[in-house]
Design a protein around this motif. Structure first.
Motif, short mmCIF file in Angstrom:
data_model
loop_
_atom_site.label_atom_id
_atom_site.label_comp_id
_atom_site.label_asym_id
_atom_site.label_seq_id
_atom_site.Cartn_x
_atom_site.Cartn_y
_atom_site.Cartn_z
N TYR A 37 5.75 -45.67 135.00
CA TYR A 37 6.69 -44.56 134.82
C TYR A 37 7.81 -44.94 133.85
O TYR A 37 8.18 -44.17 132.96
CB TYR A 37 7.26 -44.14 136.17
CG TYR A 37 8.39 -43.13 136.07
CD1 TYR A 37 8.14 -41.80 135.73
CD2 TYR A 37 9.70 -43.53 136.29
CE1 TYR A 37 9.17 -40.88 135.62
CE2 TYR A 37 10.74 -42.61 136.20
CZ TYR A 37 10.48 -41.30 135.87
OH TYR A 37 11.51 -40.40 135.76
N TYR A 48 9.92 -40.87 144.05
CA TYR A 48 8.90 -41.12 143.03
C TYR A 48 7.68 -40.25 143.24
O TYR A 48 7.04 -39.83 142.27
CB TYR A 48 8.52 -42.61 143.03
CG TYR A 48 9.48 -43.46 142.24
CD1 TYR A 48 9.39 -43.53 140.86
CD2 TYR A 48 10.48 -44.19 142.87
CE1 TYR A 48 10.27 -44.31 140.12
CE2 TYR A 48 11.38 -44.96 142.14
CZ TYR A 48 11.27 -45.01 140.77
OH TYR A 48 12.15 -45.76 140.04
N TYR A 54 5.87 -38.03 140.37
CA TYR A 54 4.47 -38.15 139.98
C TYR A 54 3.74 -36.81 140.10
O TYR A 54 2.91 -36.46 139.24
CB TYR A 54 3.77 -39.21 140.84
CG TYR A 54 4.39 -40.59 140.74
CD1 TYR A 54 5.01 -41.02 139.56
CD2 TYR A 54 4.36 -41.48 141.82
CE1 TYR A 54 5.59 -42.29 139.48
CE2 TYR A 54 4.93 -42.75 141.73
CZ TYR A 54 5.55 -43.13 140.57
OH TYR A 54 6.12 -44.38 140.50
#
Length: 314
Positions: free
Chosen positions: A263, A303, A307
């Motif tokens: 990321y 996160y 995603y």
């Protein structure tokens, strides 16, 4: 036959190589062979190797065209004759008692693997503290994976250079050719075997923060591709493991870290390639998710939402 083989890949490290070699030839345990794999160096590295080899017959030099770090290690290991093997990077250095201490604790615990700690170095002179074995703390385990996700004095890191291996246990674990992050899959493939392992709190390795390392390279698609190779390799290893609980530890503790690195590669990429990188990352995220390699529980809410958003947008 030497008791211990030290495998040293060398590629354009004239600035650090002499320091590294001095740390090896000055080991307190003398029955070692030092296998230097010159991976197509174009600087003075070759000359430095020859100068040291002329003075110490324990040093062997293998010259090859540039094939990368993984193949240099593989080719060095193929020549190793010792009962035990160590890997060292040529911009780093080894404490003079490192081999002696590792052999002692391996024998004391009938271990196949000894893991130790490291300290960071500027690449110049380093302070050597003499170790007394009696004050070195150790922990033994048949499940070394439990130490891989800990913090503190007994953590087993992903690096291959702060470990002391029974050579017979690593003969059939090759480094993956041509990728970044090659240490991770090697180490976790080894830990999956549940070897008799001793972890020491002693810092026996001096790690140099080299500005030409992968951690300082500009983000690229290749980095994302290599993370994908690494994650699927490790996932496959643990799916085939006899210890079914290990795959859950890997997916919950290791893969989220790899995902965050991917990321950040996308986030920090240059504008011209950023969109392309996010599209690639979205594709591999869908692959990871389809193979149950990532989950809300491992990634955490912040996160996981990111995603999901990337997968939806790209």
């Amino acid at each position: 036959m030497p008791k211990v083989s030290v495998v040293l890949p060398v590629y354009n490290v004239e600035k650090y190589l002499e320091r590294c070699l001095k740390s090896l030839v000055s080991q307190t345990f003398k029955d070692i062979e030092i296998i230097c794999v010159n991976d197509g160096s174009t600087d003075r590295s070759s000359s430095i190797l020859q100068e040291f080899a002329a003075k110490d017959n324990r040093i062997q030099i293998i010259n090859q065209e540039n094939q990368g770090l993984s193949m240099a290690r593989n080719n060095g290991l193929e020549k190793a004759k010792g009962e035990w093997t160590m890997f060292i990077d040529s911009d780093d250095a080894l404490h003079p008692q490192a081999v002696e201490i590792c052999l002692h604790f391996a024998g004391q615990n009938l271990a196949d693997l000894v893991c130790f700690q490291y300290e960071k170095s500027s690449g110049g002179p380093y302070q050597i503290k003499e170790f007394k074995r009696s004050v070195i703390q150790s922990k033994f385990s048949n499940n070394p994976l439990e130490f891989a996700f800990q913090k503190g004095d007994f953590r087993i890191s992903f690096a291959v250079w702060n470990k002391f291996y029974k050579t017979s246990t690593i003969r059939n674990i090759p480094f993956i050719k041509g990728i970044y992050y090659e240490d991770g899959p090697y180490t976790f493939a080894l830990l999956a075997r549940h070897l008799r392992t001793v972890v020491l709190d002693a810092k026996l390795y001096f790690y140099t923060k080299n500005m030409s390392s992968i951690s300082n390279k500009k983000p690229s698609i290749k980095q994302l591709q290599d993370y994908k190779t690494v994650m699927f390799y490790i996932n496959d290893v643990y799916l085939r493991s006899s210890w079914s609980e290990d795959i859950h530890l890997i997916r919950r503790n290791l893969f989220p870290k790899y995902l965050r690195h991917q990321y950040m590669c996308c986030k920090n990429a240059e504008y011209e390639i950023q969109d392309k990188m996010y599209r690639f990352f979205a594709e591999v995220l869908r692959d990871y998710k389809a193979n149950k390699m990532i989950s809300f529980l491992g990634c955490g809410p912040l996160y996981w939402i990111r995603y999901l958003w990337i997968m939806k947008k790209y």
